[in-house]
Each structure stands twice: as structure tokens, then as C-alpha cells.
Write a protein that holds these residues in place. Structure first.
Motif, PDB file in Angstrom:
ATOM      1  N   THR A   5      -6.322   7.164  -0.049  1.00 16.80           N
ATOM      2  CA  THR A   5      -7.443   7.240  -1.309  1.00 16.80           C
ATOM      3  C   THR A   5      -6.347   6.933  -2.429  1.00 16.80           C
ATOM      4  OG1 THR A   5      -8.572   8.941  -0.248  1.00 16.80           O
ATOM      5  CG2 THR A   5      -8.798   8.467  -2.576  1.00 16.80           C
ATOM      6  N   VAL A   6      -5.052   7.352  -2.642  1.00 11.97           N
ATOM      7  CA  VAL A   6      -4.045   6.909  -3.632  1.00 11.97           C
ATOM      8  C   VAL A   6      -3.396   5.714  -3.350  1.00 11.97           C
ATOM      9  CG1 VAL A   6      -2.185   7.784  -4.622  1.00 11.97           C
ATOM     10  CG2 VAL A   6      -3.749   9.430  -4.249  1.00 11.97           C
ATOM     11  N   LYS A   7      -2.763   5.828  -2.110  1.00  6.97           N
ATOM     12  CA  LYS A   7      -1.854   4.441  -1.930  1.00  6.97           C
ATOM     13  C   LYS A   7      -2.718   3.019  -1.609  1.00  6.97           C
ATOM     14  CE  LYS A   7       1.578   5.765   0.921  1.00  6.97           C
ATOM     15  NZ  LYS A   7       2.425   6.184   2.076  1.00  6.97           N
ATOM     16  N   GLY A   8      -3.832   3.078  -1.107  1.00 11.43           N
ATOM     17  CA  GLY A   8      -4.607   1.831  -0.863  1.00 11.43           C
ATOM     18  C   GLY A   8      -4.743   1.214  -2.161  1.00 11.43           C
ATOM     19  N   PHE A  41       2.976  -2.911   1.363  1.00 11.83           N
ATOM     20  CA  PHE A  41       3.487  -2.462   0.262  1.00 11.83           C
ATOM     21  C   PHE A  41       4.279  -0.916   0.409  1.00 11.83           C
ATOM     22  CE2 PHE A  41       3.242  -0.021  -4.267  1.00 11.83           C
ATOM     23  CZ  PHE A  41       4.066  -0.971  -4.736  1.00 11.83           C
ATOM     24  N   TRP A  42       3.808  -0.160   1.167  1.00 13.41           N
ATOM     25  CA  TRP A  42       4.406   0.909   1.450  1.00 13.41           C
ATOM     26  C   TRP A  42       4.984   1.034   2.987  1.00 13.41           C
ATOM     27  CZ3 TRP A  42       4.017   4.042  -2.512  1.00 13.41           C
ATOM     28  CH2 TRP A  42       3.012   3.972  -3.320  1.00 13.41           C
ATOM     29  N   GLN A  43       5.863   1.989   3.189  1.00 10.57           N
ATOM     30  CA  GLN A  43       6.485   2.030   4.462  1.00 10.57           C
ATOM     31  C   GLN A  43       5.358   2.382   5.608  1.00 10.57           C
ATOM     32  OE1 GLN A  43       9.465   4.756   3.969  1.00 10.57           O
ATOM     33  NE2 GLN A  43      11.137   3.098   3.335  1.00 10.57           N
ATOM     34  N   PRO A  44       5.512   1.789   6.807  1.00 10.58           N
ATOM     35  CA  PRO A  44       4.600   2.294   7.655  1.00 10.58           C
ATOM     36  C   PRO A  44       4.592   3.887   7.865  1.00 10.58           C
ATOM     37  CG  PRO A  44       6.149   1.245   8.815  1.00 10.58           C
ATOM     38  CD  PRO A  44       6.818   1.193   7.342  1.00 10.58           C
TER      39      PRO A  44
END
Length: 110
Positions: A5-8, A41-44
Motif C-alpha cells: 500500500t505504501v511501496k506501490g 524501484f524496490w528490491q525484491p
């Protein structure tokens, strides 16, 4: 609230910004997943929480976060990353992200 919800939304906005303002950076966040290329954008992985119970643990987490752009090959030194608090901890002023002086004092005492 899930981490997604935050990272997306943050990832979507960051990728849009890169496409509009710095498309040369897109190759650094492009990964192949099977036959498909996508921007990551984020690490897996889902990430995980940490309980920080001492100033030594806090310093280790901060140092690890500061090292992320270096590990990714985005800069040579953590303080070279414009948006990193490493600049502030290194004594560079002015900085984009001003830190709480109390945190540095606590780390120094630790």
C-alpha cells in the motif's frame, strides 16, 4: 496497512518522474523477469521490520541504508547521493534532508 500500500504508489510515482525527467536512469532500475522487462524501484522481497534496541543497532541500520546507493552503483560514496542523510551525518551543509540533531548526539554518546 500492507507494505504494498505504501511501496506501490511510491514506486509508480518515482518511475514516472524518471521517465519524465531522467530517462537515462531507467536502465538502472530495469530488470528481466522471464521474457518481460520491467522497472523495479524496490528490491525484491517483502521487506521486514527491525526492532532497534540500542544505539549500536540504530547506527548499523543507518549505515546500511546509507550504503544502498553505493551497493546499487548509483554513487561512489554514500554522501554523494543527494537524497541521503549520509550527507548530513558527514557534516555537509546545506542538505536536502535536514536531520534531528538529537539523533546524532545520541549516536555519538552510544
Amino acid at each position: 496497512m500492507s507494505l504494498y500500500t505504501v511501496k506501490g504508489p511510491v514506486a509508480c510515482k518515482a518511475i514516472r518522474q524518471l521517465k519524465s525527467n531522467a530517462p537515462e536512469w531507467l536502465t538502472r532500475v530495469t530488470v528481466r523477469e522471464g521474457p518481460r522487462l520491467r522497472h523495479r524501484f524496490w528490491q525484491p522481497g517483502g521487506g521486514y521490520d527491525r526492532n532497534i534496541t540500542s544505539t549500536d543497532a540504530l547506527r548499523a541500520v543507518i549505515d546500511s541504508l546509507h550504503a544502498n546507493p553505493v551497493r546499487r552503483g548509483l554513487v561512489a560514496r554514500a554522501a554523494d547521493w543527494e537524497w541521503s542523510s549520509a550527507r548530513w551525518y558527514a557534516g555537509q551543509r546545506p542538505v536536502e534532508l535536514e536531520m534531528d540533531h538529537g539523533v546524532l548526539a545520541e549516536l555519538a554518546r552510544g
